[in-house]
Design a protein around this motif. Structure first.
Motif, PDB file in Angstrom:
ATOM      1  N   PHE A  85       9.931  -6.438  -9.340  1.00 53.96           N
ATOM      2  CA  PHE A  85       8.850  -5.467  -9.553  1.00 53.96           C
ATOM      3  C   PHE A  85       8.608  -4.713  -8.252  1.00 53.96           C
ATOM      4  CE2 PHE A  85       4.550  -3.896 -10.334  1.00 53.96           C
ATOM      5  CZ  PHE A  85       4.671  -3.437 -11.638  1.00 53.96           C
ATOM      6  N   ASP A  86       8.006  -5.345  -7.271  1.00 55.54           N
ATOM      7  CA  ASP A  86       7.710  -4.679  -6.001  1.00 55.54           C
ATOM      8  C   ASP A  86       8.979  -4.253  -5.258  1.00 55.54           C
ATOM      9  OD1 ASP A  86       5.055  -4.901  -6.431  1.00 55.54           O
ATOM     10  OD2 ASP A  86       4.678  -6.463  -4.962  1.00 55.54           O
ATOM     11  N   ALA A  87       9.992  -5.133  -5.223  1.00 55.58           N
ATOM     12  CA  ALA A  87      11.191  -4.811  -4.449  1.00 55.58           C
ATOM     13  C   ALA A  87      12.032  -3.734  -5.131  1.00 55.58           C
ATOM     14  CB  ALA A  87      12.023  -6.075  -4.225  1.00 55.58           C
ATOM     15  N   PHE A  88      12.228  -3.850  -6.444  1.00 47.51           N
ATOM     16  CA  PHE A  88      13.000  -2.828  -7.140  1.00 47.51           C
ATOM     17  C   PHE A  88      12.321  -1.461  -7.057  1.00 47.51           C
ATOM     18  CE2 PHE A  88      15.861  -5.332 -10.316  1.00 47.51           C
ATOM     19  CZ  PHE A  88      16.463  -5.957  -9.236  1.00 47.51           C
ATOM     20  N   LYS A  89      11.001  -1.460  -7.217  1.00 44.98           N
ATOM     21  CA  LYS A  89      10.272  -0.201  -7.067  1.00 44.98           C
ATOM     22  C   LYS A  89      10.394   0.320  -5.631  1.00 44.98           C
ATOM     23  CE  LYS A  89       6.138   0.001  -8.950  1.00 44.98           C
ATOM     24  NZ  LYS A  89       4.769  -0.418  -9.345  1.00 44.98           N
ATOM     25  N   GLY A  90      10.456  -0.619  -4.685  1.00 44.96           N
ATOM     26  CA  GLY A  90      10.605  -0.226  -3.292  1.00 44.96           C
ATOM     27  C   GLY A  90      11.943   0.432  -3.012  1.00 44.96           C
ATOM     28  N   GLN A 135       0.829  -1.206   0.000  1.00 42.50           N
ATOM     29  CA  GLN A 135       0.000   0.000   0.000  1.00 42.50           C
ATOM     30  C   GLN A 135       0.862   1.254   0.000  1.00 42.50           C
ATOM     31  OE1 GLN A 135      -2.430  -0.740   3.471  1.00 42.50           O
ATOM     32  NE2 GLN A 135      -4.045  -1.743   2.291  1.00 42.50           N
ATOM     33  N   TRP A 136       1.900   1.257   0.824  1.00 41.68           N
ATOM     34  CA  TRP A 136       2.828   2.392   0.852  1.00 41.68           C
ATOM     35  C   TRP A 136       3.515   2.553  -0.497  1.00 41.68           C
ATOM     36  CZ3 TRP A 136       8.200   1.889   0.202  1.00 41.68           C
ATOM     37  CH2 TRP A 136       8.922   3.072   0.330  1.00 41.68           C
ATOM     38  N   ASP A 177      -1.027  -5.960 -10.018  1.00 44.28           N
ATOM     39  CA  ASP A 177      -2.040  -6.228  -8.992  1.00 44.28           C
ATOM     40  C   ASP A 177      -1.413  -6.603  -7.652  1.00 44.28           C
ATOM     41  OD1 ASP A 177      -4.062  -5.649 -10.721  1.00 44.28           O
ATOM     42  OD2 ASP A 177      -4.535  -7.736 -11.216  1.00 44.28           O
ATOM     43  N   GLY A 178      -0.130  -6.948  -7.659  1.00 48.69           N
ATOM     44  CA  GLY A 178       0.558  -7.316  -6.410  1.00 48.69           C
ATOM     45  C   GLY A 178       0.666  -8.813  -6.245  1.00 48.69           C
ATOM     46  N   ILE A 179       1.885  -9.299  -6.151  1.00 49.08           N
ATOM     47  CA  ILE A 179       2.119 -10.733  -6.000  1.00 49.08           C
ATOM     48  C   ILE A 179       1.913 -11.125  -4.535  1.00 49.08           C
ATOM     49  CG2 ILE A 179       3.800 -12.590  -6.268  1.00 49.08           C
ATOM     50  CD1 ILE A 179       2.916 -11.327  -8.879  1.00 49.08           C
ATOM     51  N   THR A 180       1.060 -12.124  -4.304  1.00 51.11           N
ATOM     52  CA  THR A 180       0.810 -12.596  -2.940  1.00 51.11           C
ATOM     53  C   THR A 180       1.055 -14.088  -2.775  1.00 51.11           C
ATOM     54  OG1 THR A 180      -1.536 -12.915  -3.436  1.00 51.11           O
ATOM     55  CG2 THR A 180      -0.897 -10.790  -2.489  1.00 51.11           C
TER      56      THR A 180
END
Length: 314
Positions: A237-242, A18-19, A65-68
């Motif tokens: 994706f999520d981590a690199f963007k993070g 979300q952040w 959509d976010g990997i879960t």
């Protein structure tokens, strides 16, 4: 002295995502040019041109959509069992499961199996026959042990070189997963975090995020641990963007190459020497990162089990 700039106020993966979504849409002028690398067109082009970057069969929508869930649960089981099978028995036995004690005071759960071992028929004063057991201590419980004070915190870097395939990347998390389960079964409280970030200035400074995978009293989710530490879709994706969002959070431009990765030894030096872990509640902390083979995973496990086993005996 090393300096760690870490955003670590997340409660779980959902809060991090979300952040990230809010931060990514509001990157400052220092970093907003990185957004073009993660558009649908750019990501789809990367997927078509390099199947090993995110993994085969990935779509932009799946990433956005976010990997879960980990992509290949069977791979987790296969590698987990393979690594566990290769571990010498004496290494695994260094950390034993909690000993189940029995009492006659009604503390814990009644054990019918234990009662059944000594069943016999007896004649009562009334003349009627009754079934009784000769075993008095019939209630099972885990007594408090000195090892309860040996809380352990694990920090796992989820970074991996661009040429790593999904099956090799999984080894980065499998050693931590095995150690966590051994410790939990032994009655040791365990907290697990993933570390998303980059080193700069010859690794004398580190910028990133720390996301909890498991709190001390939370149940352990093996799939979630593998997803966050080893899945190329999440990492790239999520981590690199993070990483980019973390630099922006601290009002810093992200380096063109996104900084330097940190292996386990480098991560330990950074976190311990910078003073970041002074707030840790754990008596013992272990670090993971840069492990991409079965041999390296087993070496990590043997080294850490040997260390924690000595400490549990004190």
């Amino acid at each position: 002295m090393p300096k760690a700039l870490l955003k670590d106020d997340f409660s779980n993966l959902l809060e991090y995502q979300q952040w990230l979504g809010q931060s990514w849409g509001n990157l400052s002028a220092l970093n907003h040019h990185f957004q073009e690398h993660y558009t649908e067109w750019a990501v789809s082009s990367r997927i078509r041109g390099d199947r090993d970057w995110y993994g085969a069969g990935v779509t932009y929508r799946e990433l956005a959509d976010g990997i879960t869930q980990y992509k290949d649960p069977e791979l987790i089981e296969r590698l987990y069992n393979k690594v566990a099978h290769e571990l010498p028995a004496d290494i695994v036995n260094r950390i034993k499961k909690r000993k189940l004690n029995f009492n006659a005071l009604g503390l814990g759960v009644f054990s019918f199996d234990r009662a059944a071992m000594t069943l016999y028929r007896a004649k009562m004063p009334s003349g009627k026959m009754a079934v009784k057991t000769a075993t008095k201590e019939l209630f099972a419980w885990f007594p408090a042990e000195t090892r309860d004070r040996h809380a352990v915190e694990l920090f796992i870097s989820c970074d991996a070189p661009g040429n790593m395939t999904a099956d090799r990347m999984l080894y980065g998390g499998i050693s931590a997963i095995l150690i966590a389960e051994l410790l939990i079964n032994a009655g040791v409280k365990v907290r697990i975090n993933i570390v998303i970030g980059s080193g700069i200035e010859a690794r004398e400074k580190y910028v990133g995020c720390v996301v909890p995978v498991k709190g001390y009293d939370d149940p352990f989710d093996r799939n979630l641990a593998a997803l966050l530490t080893s899945d190329p879709r999440f990492m790239r994706f999520d981590a690199f963007k993070g990483v980019i969002a973390a630099f922006d959070h601290f009002r810093m431009p992200t380096p063109a190459g996104m900084g330097l990765p940190m292996n386990a030894a480098q991560l330990k030096d950074m976190f311990e020497q910078s003073g970041y872990t002074k707030k840790s509640q754990a008596q013992h902390r272990y670090y993971f990162g840069g492990t991409f083979s079965e041999a390296a995973a087993i070496k990590d496990i043997e080294r850490i089990i040997d260390d924690i086993a000595r400490k549990l005996d004190t």
